[in-house]
Design a protein around this motif. Sequence first.
Motif, PDB file in Angstrom:
ATOM      1  N   TYR A 149       0.627  -0.875  -0.222  1.00  0.00           N
ATOM      2  CA  TYR A 149       0.402  -0.056  -0.170  1.00  0.00           C
ATOM      3  C   TYR A 149       0.616   1.622  -0.030  1.00  0.00           C
ATOM      4  CZ  TYR A 149      -3.692   3.112   1.263  1.00  0.00           C
ATOM      5  OH  TYR A 149      -4.722   4.491   0.797  1.00  0.00           O
TER       6      TYR A 149
ATOM      7  N   LYS B 287       1.483   4.192  -2.327  1.00  0.00           N
ATOM      8  CA  LYS B 287       0.952   5.539  -1.930  1.00  0.00           C
ATOM      9  C   LYS B 287       2.421   6.469  -2.651  1.00  0.00           C
ATOM     10  CE  LYS B 287      -0.346   7.468   1.904  1.00  0.00           C
ATOM     11  NZ  LYS B 287      -1.627   7.035   3.201  1.00  0.00           N
TER      12      LYS B 287
ATOM     13  N   HIS C   5       2.516   6.462  -6.110  1.00  0.00           N
ATOM     14  CA  HIS C   5       0.684   7.795  -6.369  1.00  0.00           C
ATOM     15  C   HIS C   5       1.371   9.119  -6.850  1.00  0.00           C
ATOM     16  CE1 HIS C   5      -2.741   9.286  -6.731  1.00  0.00           C
ATOM     17  NE2 HIS C   5      -2.887   9.758  -5.831  1.00  0.00           N
TER      18      HIS C   5
ATOM     19  N   VAL D 236       1.822  12.323  -9.285  1.00  0.00           N
ATOM     20  CA  VAL D 236       1.237  13.168  -9.288  1.00  0.00           C
ATOM     21  C   VAL D 236       1.618  14.440  -9.730  1.00  0.00           C
ATOM     22  CG1 VAL D 236      -0.363  14.795  -7.445  1.00  0.00           C
ATOM     23  CG2 VAL D 236      -0.386  12.206  -7.781  1.00  0.00           C
TER      24      VAL D 236
ATOM     25  N   TRP E  58      -3.873   8.162 -12.163  1.00  0.00           N
ATOM     26  CA  TRP E  58      -5.032   7.287 -12.288  1.00  0.00           C
ATOM     27  C   TRP E  58      -5.577   5.665 -11.719  1.00  0.00           C
ATOM     28  CZ3 TRP E  58     -10.398   8.644 -11.642  1.00  0.00           C
ATOM     29  CH2 TRP E  58     -10.709   9.310 -11.648  1.00  0.00           C
TER      30      TRP E  58
ATOM     31  N   GLY F 131      -4.001   5.152  -7.961  1.00  0.00           N
ATOM     32  CA  GLY F 131      -4.645   6.436  -8.122  1.00  0.00           C
ATOM     33  C   GLY F 131      -6.481   5.025  -7.630  1.00  0.00           C
ATOM     34  N   LEU F 132      -7.291   4.514  -8.599  1.00  0.00           N
ATOM     35  CA  LEU F 132      -7.629   3.559  -8.136  1.00  0.00           C
ATOM     36  C   LEU F 132      -7.660   2.853  -7.360  1.00  0.00           C
ATOM     37  CD1 LEU F 132      -9.940   4.424 -11.138  1.00  0.00           C
ATOM     38  CD2 LEU F 132     -10.917   4.965  -9.477  1.00  0.00           C
TER      39      LEU F 132
ATOM     40  N   LEU G 119      -5.032   2.059  -4.711  1.00  0.00           N
ATOM     41  CA  LEU G 119      -5.023   2.975  -3.232  1.00  0.00           C
ATOM     42  C   LEU G 119      -7.059   3.162  -2.651  1.00  0.00           C
ATOM     43  CD1 LEU G 119      -2.890   6.128  -3.068  1.00  0.00           C
ATOM     44  CD2 LEU G 119      -2.421   3.697  -2.205  1.00  0.00           C
ATOM     45  N   ALA G 120      -7.997   3.887  -3.130  1.00  0.00           N
ATOM     46  CA  ALA G 120      -9.089   3.719  -3.299  1.00  0.00           C
ATOM     47  C   ALA G 120      -9.453   2.243  -3.240  1.00  0.00           C
ATOM     48  CB  ALA G 120      -9.840   4.502  -4.428  1.00  0.00           C
TER      49      ALA G 120
ATOM     50  N   TRP H 204     -13.986  12.613   1.937  1.00  0.00           N
ATOM     51  CA  TRP H 204     -13.209  13.832   1.547  1.00  0.00           C
ATOM     52  C   TRP H 204     -12.916  12.643  -0.032  1.00  0.00           C
ATOM     53  CZ3 TRP H 204      -8.868  10.969   0.421  1.00  0.00           C
ATOM     54  CH2 TRP H 204      -8.314   9.017   1.252  1.00  0.00           C
TER      55      TRP H 204
ATOM     56  N   LYS I 153     -12.682  14.186  -3.435  1.00  0.00           N
ATOM     57  CA  LYS I 153     -11.058  14.835  -4.151  1.00  0.00           C
ATOM     58  C   LYS I 153     -11.620  13.829  -6.214  1.00  0.00           C
ATOM     59  CE  LYS I 153      -6.829  13.163  -4.473  1.00  0.00           C
ATOM     60  NZ  LYS I 153      -5.774  11.708  -4.033  1.00  0.00           N
ATOM     61  N   LEU I 154     -11.823  12.669  -5.824  1.00  0.00           N
ATOM     62  CA  LEU I 154     -12.375  11.795  -7.036  1.00  0.00           C
ATOM     63  C   LEU I 154     -13.254  13.096  -8.370  1.00  0.00           C
ATOM     64  CD1 LEU I 154     -13.414   8.552  -6.410  1.00  0.00           C
ATOM     65  CD2 LEU I 154     -11.674   9.183  -8.017  1.00  0.00           C
TER      66      LEU I 154
ATOM     67  N   VAL J 211     -10.450  15.830  -9.171  1.00  0.00           N
ATOM     68  CA  VAL J 211      -9.521  14.646  -9.731  1.00  0.00           C
ATOM     69  C   VAL J 211     -10.637  14.769 -11.428  1.00  0.00           C
ATOM     70  CG1 VAL J 211      -7.970  12.904 -10.281  1.00  0.00           C
ATOM     71  CG2 VAL J 211      -8.418  13.717  -8.516  1.00  0.00           C
TER      72      VAL J 211
ATOM     73  N   ILE K 293      -7.518  19.621  -4.261  1.00  0.00           N
ATOM     74  CA  ILE K 293      -7.347  18.077  -3.774  1.00  0.00           C
ATOM     75  C   ILE K 293      -6.141  17.913  -2.686  1.00  0.00           C
ATOM     76  CG2 ILE K 293      -5.808  16.238  -5.503  1.00  0.00           C
ATOM     77  CD1 ILE K 293      -6.832  18.001  -7.959  1.00  0.00           C
TER      78      ILE K 293
ATOM     79  N   ALA L 226      -6.647  15.476   0.432  1.00  0.00           N
ATOM     80  CA  ALA L 226      -6.471  14.190   0.138  1.00  0.00           C
ATOM     81  C   ALA L 226      -6.060  13.893   2.039  1.00  0.00           C
ATOM     82  CB  ALA L 226      -5.049  13.519  -0.338  1.00  0.00           C
TER      83      ALA L 226
ATOM     84  N   LYS M  75      -8.311  15.315   5.037  1.00  0.00           N
ATOM     85  CA  LYS M  75      -9.610  14.231   4.893  1.00  0.00           C
ATOM     86  C   LYS M  75     -10.657  15.273   6.294  1.00  0.00           C
ATOM     87  CE  LYS M  75      -6.841   9.588   4.189  1.00  0.00           C
ATOM     88  NZ  LYS M  75      -5.683  10.967   4.557  1.00  0.00           N
TER      89      LYS M  75
HETATM   90  C1  HEM Z   1      -7.003  10.355 -10.125  1.00  0.00           C
HETATM   91  C2  HEM Z   1      -7.589  10.018  -9.150  1.00  0.00           C
HETATM   92  C3  HEM Z   1      -6.908   9.461  -7.834  1.00  0.00           C
HETATM   93  C4  HEM Z   1      -7.572   8.511  -6.587  1.00  0.00           C
HETATM   94  C5  HEM Z   1      -8.838   8.234  -7.409  1.00  0.00           C
HETATM   95  C6  HEM Z   1      -6.556   9.146  -6.155  1.00  0.00           C
HETATM   96  C7  HEM Z   1      -6.814   8.686  -4.572  1.00  0.00           C
HETATM   97  C8  HEM Z   1      -6.280   7.829  -3.302  1.00  0.00           C
HETATM   98  C9  HEM Z   1      -5.952   7.139  -2.738  1.00  0.00           C
HETATM   99  C10 HEM Z   1      -7.162   6.351  -2.594  1.00  0.00           C
HETATM  100  C11 HEM Z   1      -4.960   7.421  -1.463  1.00  0.00           C
HETATM  101  C12 HEM Z   1      -5.027   7.611   0.298  1.00  0.00           C
HETATM  102  C13 HEM Z   1      -5.795   8.056   0.882  1.00  0.00           C
HETATM  103  C14 HEM Z   1      -4.824   7.454   1.984  1.00  0.00           C
HETATM  104  O1  HEM Z   1      -3.977   5.961   1.891  1.00  0.00           O
HETATM  105  O2  HEM Z   1      -5.096   8.356   3.147  1.00  0.00           O
HETATM  106  C15 HEM Z   1      -4.593   9.006  -2.279  1.00  0.00           C
HETATM  107  C16 HEM Z   1      -3.488   9.700  -1.983  1.00  0.00           C
HETATM  108  C17 HEM Z   1      -2.997  11.117  -2.648  1.00  0.00           C
HETATM  109  N1  HEM Z   1      -3.504  11.585  -3.112  1.00  0.00           N
HETATM  110 FE1  HEM Z   1      -4.635  10.915  -4.754  1.00  0.00          FE
HETATM  111  N2  HEM Z   1      -6.130   9.521  -6.023  1.00  0.00           N
HETATM  112  C18 HEM Z   1      -6.031  10.708  -7.376  1.00  0.00           C
HETATM  113  C19 HEM Z   1      -5.559  12.104  -7.966  1.00  0.00           C
HETATM  114  C20 HEM Z   1      -4.536  12.525  -7.185  1.00  0.00           C
HETATM  115  C21 HEM Z   1      -4.590  13.807  -7.381  1.00  0.00           C
HETATM  116  C22 HEM Z   1      -4.332  14.333  -8.808  1.00  0.00           C
HETATM  117  C23 HEM Z   1      -3.642  14.559  -6.251  1.00  0.00           C
HETATM  118  C24 HEM Z   1      -2.518  15.814  -6.410  1.00  0.00           C
HETATM  119  C25 HEM Z   1      -3.327  16.482  -7.301  1.00  0.00           C
HETATM  120  C26 HEM Z   1      -3.907  13.902  -5.905  1.00  0.00           C
HETATM  121  C27 HEM Z   1      -2.693  13.809  -4.070  1.00  0.00           C
HETATM  122  C28 HEM Z   1      -3.029  12.666  -2.965  1.00  0.00           C
HETATM  123  C29 HEM Z   1      -2.253  12.622  -2.122  1.00  0.00           C
HETATM  124  C30 HEM Z   1      -0.990  14.262  -1.899  1.00  0.00           C
HETATM  125  C31 HEM Z   1      -1.991  11.380  -1.593  1.00  0.00           C
HETATM  126  C32 HEM Z   1      -1.361  11.631   0.054  1.00  0.00           C
HETATM  127  C33 HEM Z   1      -2.121  12.014   1.736  1.00  0.00           C
HETATM  128  C34 HEM Z   1      -1.588  11.325   2.381  1.00  0.00           C
HETATM  129  O3  HEM Z   1      -1.319   9.692   2.634  1.00  0.00           O
HETATM  130  O4  HEM Z   1      -1.620  12.112   3.585  1.00  0.00           O
HETATM  131  N3  HEM Z   1      -4.000  11.733  -5.973  1.00  0.00           N
HETATM  132  N4  HEM Z   1      -5.044   9.250  -2.967  1.00  0.00           N
END
Ligand code: HEM
Length: 150
Positions: free
Chosen positions: A9, A13, A16, A20, A69, A72-73, A75-76, A90, A94-95, A98, A141, A145, A148
Amino acid sequence: MTGWLGSAYLWVKAFHIVFVIFWMAGLFLLPRYLVHHQEALGTPEAAAWEKRETLLRRMILEPSIGIVWLLGLALALNIGLLDGQPGLGWLHAKLLFVLALSGYHGWAIGYSKKLVTGEGAIPSRRLRLLGEVPALAVVFIVVLAVVKPF
Ligand code: HEM
């Protein structure tokens, strides 16, 4: 870490976030290229901007939007997006952002192609303003993320 990604995981992340950063770098750059390209129309410089935009699209924007994507998906799904898991407001918000940002990505590439066929008609000042959209979207976003809030 529970979920189907298990101990992978945090690696997913990390990558991801890496992609990004690449995607955002491309999305910050492309609108600036569009302004220069539009202002160079009718001069030999226009072809150079067209080439820069094509390279940016193929080398940075297209691969990174796909990988962001995909990861991110992954992780989701791992945190239960499709299982009705509570506390994911959240992520839904966020979705939405995005998706809007992905639409912006498509619009900017479309405008770059319009400039090549001479169809670009947005005044330069408005085009410069439109270039700020990704920065604004990133603020929402990343807050969603990381903080939350709901
Ligand atoms: C394209 C679709 C996207 C999906 C489905 C997605 C989904 C996720 C998910 C499920 C997490 C895990 C959160 C966690 O573990 O608590 C995550 C983490 C994160 N995402 Fe995305 N994301 C996407 C796009 C983006 C974009 C475009 C950005 C920034 C512009 C971004 C920035 C982040 C950041 C900074 C984290 C780390 C958060 C943390 O751990 O505190 N994501 N994302």
